[in-house]
Design a protein around this motif. Structure first.
Motif, short mmCIF file in Angstrom:
data_model
loop_
_atom_site.label_atom_id
_atom_site.label_comp_id
_atom_site.label_asym_id
_atom_site.label_seq_id
_atom_site.Cartn_x
_atom_site.Cartn_y
_atom_site.Cartn_z
N ASP A 7 0.83 -1.21 0.00
CA ASP A 7 0.00 0.00 0.00
C ASP A 7 0.86 1.26 0.00
OD1 ASP A 7 0.79 -0.71 2.60
OD2 ASP A 7 -0.98 0.17 3.54
N LEU A 13 2.35 1.79 -3.53
CA LEU A 13 1.37 2.30 -4.49
C LEU A 13 1.12 3.79 -4.30
CD1 LEU A 13 -0.69 1.80 -6.73
CD2 LEU A 13 -2.32 1.10 -4.96
N LEU A 64 -0.34 -1.75 -8.22
CA LEU A 64 -1.74 -1.90 -7.83
C LEU A 64 -2.08 -3.37 -7.64
CD1 LEU A 64 -4.60 -0.78 -7.36
CD2 LEU A 64 -4.93 -0.87 -9.85
N ALA A 92 -0.69 -4.67 -4.43
CA ALA A 92 -1.46 -4.22 -3.27
C ALA A 92 -2.80 -4.96 -3.20
CB ALA A 92 -1.68 -2.71 -3.34
N GLN A 93 -3.41 -5.21 -4.35
CA GLN A 93 -4.68 -5.95 -4.37
C GLN A 93 -4.48 -7.38 -3.89
OE1 GLN A 93 -5.55 -5.13 -8.50
NE2 GLN A 93 -7.16 -3.65 -7.98
N ALA A 134 -5.60 -3.01 -1.42
CA ALA A 134 -6.17 -2.06 -2.38
C ALA A 134 -7.48 -2.64 -2.89
CB ALA A 134 -5.22 -1.80 -3.54
N ARG A 135 -8.42 -1.78 -3.12
CA ARG A 135 -9.73 -2.22 -3.60
C ARG A 135 -9.56 -2.96 -4.92
NH1 ARG A 135 -13.18 2.86 -3.45
NH2 ARG A 135 -14.65 1.61 -4.62
N LEU A 184 -5.98 3.65 -12.59
CA LEU A 184 -4.89 4.32 -11.86
C LEU A 184 -4.27 5.41 -12.73
CD1 LEU A 184 -3.49 4.03 -9.08
CD2 LEU A 184 -1.75 2.67 -10.25
N ILE A 205 -8.29 4.33 -2.09
CA ILE A 205 -7.72 3.16 -2.76
C ILE A 205 -7.63 1.94 -1.85
CG2 ILE A 205 -5.62 2.28 -3.88
CD1 ILE A 205 -5.27 5.06 -5.12
N PRO A 206 -7.44 2.08 -0.53
CA PRO A 206 -7.34 0.88 0.31
C PRO A 206 -8.56 -0.03 0.16
CG PRO A 206 -6.66 2.78 1.55
CD PRO A 206 -7.21 3.30 0.25
#
Length: 196
Positions: A79, A82, A129, A132-133, A138-139, A147, A178-179
């Motif tokens: 996170d 990103l 991204l 992080a996902q 990330a959502r 992005l 974004i989280p």
């Protein structure tokens, strides 16, 4: 390339960078040549089109942002990596007024001199991204194209004199959305709209 030709080319790029920072990407090539104390023909010999000039000017920055994404993949939490990369991207795009319009067009135009650099930059952000996902940080309902659009949107704010004072705060608002848990939180100040 001969040393004197490289020196002239580097000088033209430095002058072009200053001119674009001050006047935006639509600055006249004739004005750039005049500022550099060369004729327009000399400028066009080095950079036959505006896009060729911009590609040469921006390539180093694209490469640096792409490399930074790679370094962040191994040195920061998903996170943090990103958001840090997103912040750097937005900061860079606001240095050159109007560049986001060119980047958005170039990503769709395979014939553009900027296309490859823009695609590579978008892919670097998409990797951050995706990482992080995968970590649940990330959502999942956004992708690399989203992005890239967020970078363009936030940079556009910085280009608008009346909106620029709000750009930093709005970056934080967007970054906080974004989280992974952000998508499930209701909007403040009212209830979310219902689907029609």
């Amino acid at each position: 390339m001969r040393a004197d030709a490289r020196k002239n080319r580097d000088h033209l790029l430095a002058v072009a960078g200053t001119a674009i920072t001050e006047q935006g990407v639509d600055v006249s090539l004739r004005d750039i040549a005049r500022r550099a104390d060369v004729g327009l023909a000399t400028l066009l010999r080095h950079f036959p089109t505006r896009e060729a000039l911009l590609e040469a000017l921006l390539r180093t920055s694209f490469d640096e942002l792409t490399a930074k994404a790679g370094a962040l993949e191994t040195s920061s939490s998903p996170d943090d990596a990103l958001v840090s990369w997103l912040r750097d991207c937005v900061a860079w795009t606001t240095e050159y007024r109007g560049v986001t319009v060119l980047m958005a067009a170039a990503i769709e135009d395979t014939g553009s001199a900027l296309h490859a650099s823009c695609v590579t930059l978008r892919a670097a952000g998409a990797r951050l991204l995706t990482r992080a996902q995968a970590a649940g940080m990330a959502r999942s309902d956004i992708d690399g194209a989203d992005l890239f659009a967020l970078v363009a949107m936030l940079a556009w704010l910085g280009d608008q004199p009346s909106l620029a004072p709000h750009a930093d705060r709005l970056f934080e608002v967007v970054a906080s959305a974004i989280p992974a848990n952000a998508g499930s939180q209701p909007c403040q100040g009212g209830t979310p709209p219902s689907d029609p």
